[in-house]
Design a protein around this motif. Structure first.
Motif, PDB file in Angstrom:
ATOM      1  N   VAL A   1     -11.682  13.663 -67.553  1.00  0.00           N
ATOM      2  CA  VAL A   1     -10.908  14.723 -67.208  1.00  0.00           C
ATOM      3  C   VAL A   1     -11.554  16.087 -66.696  1.00  0.00           C
ATOM      4  CG1 VAL A   1      -9.093  16.390 -68.041  1.00  0.00           C
ATOM      5  CG2 VAL A   1      -8.592  13.829 -68.437  1.00  0.00           C
ATOM      6  N   GLU A   2     -12.580  16.175 -67.583  1.00  0.00           N
ATOM      7  CA  GLU A   2     -13.593  17.591 -67.163  1.00  0.00           C
ATOM      8  C   GLU A   2     -13.935  17.182 -66.067  1.00  0.00           C
ATOM      9  OE1 GLU A   2     -16.094  17.648 -70.652  1.00  0.00           O
ATOM     10  OE2 GLU A   2     -14.678  18.588 -71.809  1.00  0.00           O
ATOM     11  N   VAL A   3     -14.507  16.074 -65.472  1.00  0.00           N
ATOM     12  CA  VAL A   3     -15.298  16.026 -64.173  1.00  0.00           C
ATOM     13  C   VAL A   3     -14.302  15.928 -63.270  1.00  0.00           C
ATOM     14  CG1 VAL A   3     -15.261  13.462 -64.027  1.00  0.00           C
ATOM     15  CG2 VAL A   3     -17.185  14.665 -63.057  1.00  0.00           C
ATOM     16  N   ILE A   4     -13.286  15.407 -63.231  1.00  0.00           N
ATOM     17  CA  ILE A   4     -12.076  15.546 -62.260  1.00  0.00           C
ATOM     18  C   ILE A   4     -11.878  16.943 -61.946  1.00  0.00           C
ATOM     19  CG2 ILE A   4      -9.814  14.949 -61.578  1.00  0.00           C
ATOM     20  CD1 ILE A   4     -10.262  12.258 -63.017  1.00  0.00           C
ATOM     21  N   GLU A   5     -11.595  17.593 -63.148  1.00  0.00           N
ATOM     22  CA  GLU A   5     -11.157  19.022 -63.094  1.00  0.00           C
ATOM     23  C   GLU A   5     -12.508  19.963 -62.330  1.00  0.00           C
ATOM     24  OE1 GLU A   5      -8.011  19.871 -66.558  1.00  0.00           O
ATOM     25  OE2 GLU A   5     -10.021  20.095 -67.005  1.00  0.00           O
ATOM     26  N   MET A   6     -13.433  19.497 -62.528  1.00  0.00           N
ATOM     27  CA  MET A   6     -14.731  20.151 -61.820  1.00  0.00           C
ATOM     28  C   MET A   6     -14.609  19.977 -60.497  1.00  0.00           C
ATOM     29  SD  MET A   6     -18.752  19.293 -62.141  1.00  0.00           S
ATOM     30  CE  MET A   6     -18.576  17.843 -61.175  1.00  0.00           C
ATOM     31  N   ILE A   7     -14.676  18.491 -59.929  1.00  0.00           N
ATOM     32  CA  ILE A   7     -14.304  18.259 -58.750  1.00  0.00           C
ATOM     33  C   ILE A   7     -13.158  19.052 -58.098  1.00  0.00           C
ATOM     34  CG2 ILE A   7     -13.804  16.396 -57.034  1.00  0.00           C
ATOM     35  CD1 ILE A   7     -15.245  14.583 -59.002  1.00  0.00           C
ATOM     36  N   SER A   8     -12.339  19.113 -58.702  1.00  0.00           N
ATOM     37  CA  SER A   8     -10.960  19.784 -58.145  1.00  0.00           C
ATOM     38  C   SER A   8     -11.302  21.366 -57.996  1.00  0.00           C
ATOM     39  CB  SER A   8      -9.878  19.866 -59.005  1.00  0.00           C
ATOM     40  OG  SER A   8      -8.655  20.347 -58.591  1.00  0.00           O
ATOM     41  N   SER A   9     -12.179  21.872 -58.915  1.00  0.00           N
ATOM     42  CA  SER A   9     -12.251  23.536 -58.795  1.00  0.00           C
ATOM     43  C   SER A   9     -13.063  23.643 -57.665  1.00  0.00           C
ATOM     44  CB  SER A   9     -12.792  23.969 -60.148  1.00  0.00           C
ATOM     45  OG  SER A   9     -14.028  23.227 -60.502  1.00  0.00           O
ATOM     46  N   ILE A  10     -14.291  22.961 -57.434  1.00  0.00           N
ATOM     47  CA  ILE A  10     -15.223  23.039 -56.377  1.00  0.00           C
ATOM     48  C   ILE A  10     -14.435  22.712 -55.195  1.00  0.00           C
ATOM     49  CG2 ILE A  10     -17.077  21.826 -55.279  1.00  0.00           C
ATOM     50  CD1 ILE A  10     -18.327  21.133 -58.242  1.00  0.00           C
ATOM     51  N   GLY A  11     -13.604  21.817 -54.939  1.00  0.00           N
ATOM     52  CA  GLY A  11     -12.693  21.642 -53.716  1.00  0.00           C
ATOM     53  C   GLY A  11     -11.856  22.932 -53.553  1.00  0.00           C
ATOM     54  N   LYS A  12     -11.320  23.608 -54.235  1.00  0.00           N
ATOM     55  CA  LYS A  12     -10.509  24.573 -54.145  1.00  0.00           C
ATOM     56  C   LYS A  12     -11.270  25.861 -53.736  1.00  0.00           C
ATOM     57  CE  LYS A  12      -6.837  23.648 -57.143  1.00  0.00           C
ATOM     58  NZ  LYS A  12      -6.696  22.161 -57.102  1.00  0.00           N
ATOM     59  N   ALA A  13     -12.481  25.956 -54.288  1.00  0.00           N
ATOM     60  CA  ALA A  13     -13.629  26.868 -54.022  1.00  0.00           C
ATOM     61  C   ALA A  13     -14.118  26.695 -52.487  1.00  0.00           C
ATOM     62  CB  ALA A  13     -14.509  27.285 -54.783  1.00  0.00           C
ATOM     63  N   THR A  14     -14.213  25.649 -51.966  1.00  0.00           N
ATOM     64  CA  THR A  14     -14.941  25.187 -50.649  1.00  0.00           C
ATOM     65  C   THR A  14     -13.930  24.898 -49.745  1.00  0.00           C
ATOM     66  OG1 THR A  14     -15.341  22.797 -51.222  1.00  0.00           O
ATOM     67  CG2 THR A  14     -16.868  24.413 -51.865  1.00  0.00           C
ATOM     68  N   GLY A  15     -12.876  24.668 -50.018  1.00  0.00           N
ATOM     69  CA  GLY A  15     -11.872  24.072 -49.056  1.00  0.00           C
ATOM     70  C   GLY A  15     -11.863  22.529 -48.804  1.00  0.00           C
ATOM     71  N   ALA A  16     -12.709  21.895 -49.644  1.00  0.00           N
ATOM     72  CA  ALA A  16     -13.207  20.396 -49.476  1.00  0.00           C
ATOM     73  C   ALA A  16     -11.892  19.561 -49.897  1.00  0.00           C
ATOM     74  CB  ALA A  16     -14.261  19.840 -49.957  1.00  0.00           C
ATOM     75  N   ILE A  17     -11.656  18.386 -49.384  1.00  0.00           N
ATOM     76  CA  ILE A  17     -10.494  17.596 -49.858  1.00  0.00           C
ATOM     77  C   ILE A  17     -11.309  16.374 -50.522  1.00  0.00           C
ATOM     78  CG2 ILE A  17      -8.591  18.315 -48.393  1.00  0.00           C
ATOM     79  CD1 ILE A  17      -9.046  15.888 -46.752  1.00  0.00           C
ATOM     80  N   HIS A  18     -10.912  15.742 -51.510  1.00  0.00           N
ATOM     81  CA  HIS A  18     -11.357  14.646 -52.365  1.00  0.00           C
ATOM     82  C   HIS A  18     -10.485  13.832 -52.559  1.00  0.00           C
ATOM     83  CE1 HIS A  18     -13.948  18.235 -53.600  1.00  0.00           C
ATOM     84  NE2 HIS A  18     -15.166  17.280 -53.704  1.00  0.00           N
ATOM     85  N   LEU A  19     -10.912  12.396 -52.566  1.00  0.00           N
ATOM     86  CA  LEU A  19     -10.164  11.107 -52.633  1.00  0.00           C
ATOM     87  C   LEU A  19     -10.726  10.431 -53.937  1.00  0.00           C
ATOM     88  CD1 LEU A  19      -7.574  10.053 -50.989  1.00  0.00           C
ATOM     89  CD2 LEU A  19      -9.257   8.290 -50.124  1.00  0.00           C
TER      90      LEU A  19
END
Length: 254
Positions: free
Chosen positions: A164-182
């Motif tokens: 969960v922590e690593v997914i939340e980290m990926i999500s927060s980076i996506g929100k900061a950069t505008g990137a989308i993740h699958l």
């Protein structure tokens, strides 16, 4: 920076799956992390590869983290679909992070491990979670998208809270950069609490389902949620063709 789909989708990023982009009104909001929850055999890997190629055609950089299959196998599968990705790998727009070969370095025949580059060789024995965090946090100079194939491996190998922590980290980076993740996950492999936890923390959830109908197999997706958007209130049939995943864009009466 214009992310609009065909000039009509507003501030959205096209996924690369045309039928899905139609259903979503042009694509998904920047910064969205999408969970793909799929039954075995539902072709979610092809969906992910199509998502990758769509990003490349949209002038995005892409990273593909694979823990379930060797990177070269994925490249071959994409080339078989006429998605010419070798050139994107060569020019650095597509980066594979192979956590599969290093994970099995000690048991695979030499003909497999001999394909490891010097850089990959140094990864042998490195913790897969560390590789994933490093890939997600790598600075990128232009818009990009990422794929994690699959989170089910991490749920088998690590504590749920760490995943969960690593997914939340990926999500927060996506929100900061505008990137989308699958993020790919196999349905039915994990308990309901685990599945619901990941449904909760991801911005979007798309579920792939397979049902036998007489002598035929019916494949459908359900867009369970997508952050900031109204999603279709029905399941959507899809076909697997030599062009990839194709969604029906008309309503069927069953």
């Amino acid at each position: 920076m214009d992310y609009s789909f065909d000039g009509t989708g507003g501030f959205r990023i096209p996924t690369g799956i045309a039928g899905l982009d139609v259903q979503l009104g042009g694509g998904v909001p920047p910064g969205t992390t999408i969970l793909i929850l799929a039954e075995p055999g539902a072709n979610s890997e092809m969906f992910a590869q199509q998502f990758v190629y769509g990003g490349l055609l949209n002038n995005e950089d892409v990273f593909y983290f694979t823990s379930e299959h060797p990177a070269q196998e994925i490249v071959h599968e994409m080339e078989d679909m006429k998605w010419d990705v070798e050139k994107f790998v060569e020019d650095g727009h597509l980066q594979f992070v192979d956590a599969y070969l290093p994970r099995f370095y000690g048991v695979l025949p030499k003909e497999f491990t001999s394909e490891l580059s010097a850089k990959e060789f140094l990864k042998k024995g490195i913790d897969s979670m560390t590789l994933l965090k490093t890939a997600a946090k790598q600075p990128r100079e232009q818009k990009y998208r990422g794929v994690v194939d699959s989170i089910s491996y991490f749920l088998r190998a690590y504590d749920l809270n760490n995943v969960v922590e690593v997914i939340e980290m990926i999500s927060s980076i996506g929100k900061a950069t505008g990137a989308i993740h699958l993020i790919l996950m196999t349905s039915g492999m994990h308990d309901s609490i685990t599945e619901n936890t990941l449904r909760h923390i991801c911005d979007g959830v798309i579920e792939f389902r397979i049902k036998e109908r007489g002598s035929e197999i019916e494949r459908t997706i359900m867009i369970r949620k997508m952050r900031g958007m109204l999603v279709p209130n029905r399941t959507i049939s899809y076909m697997v063709t030599n062009k990839g995943i194709e969604l029906e864009t008309t309503t069927r009466v069953l």
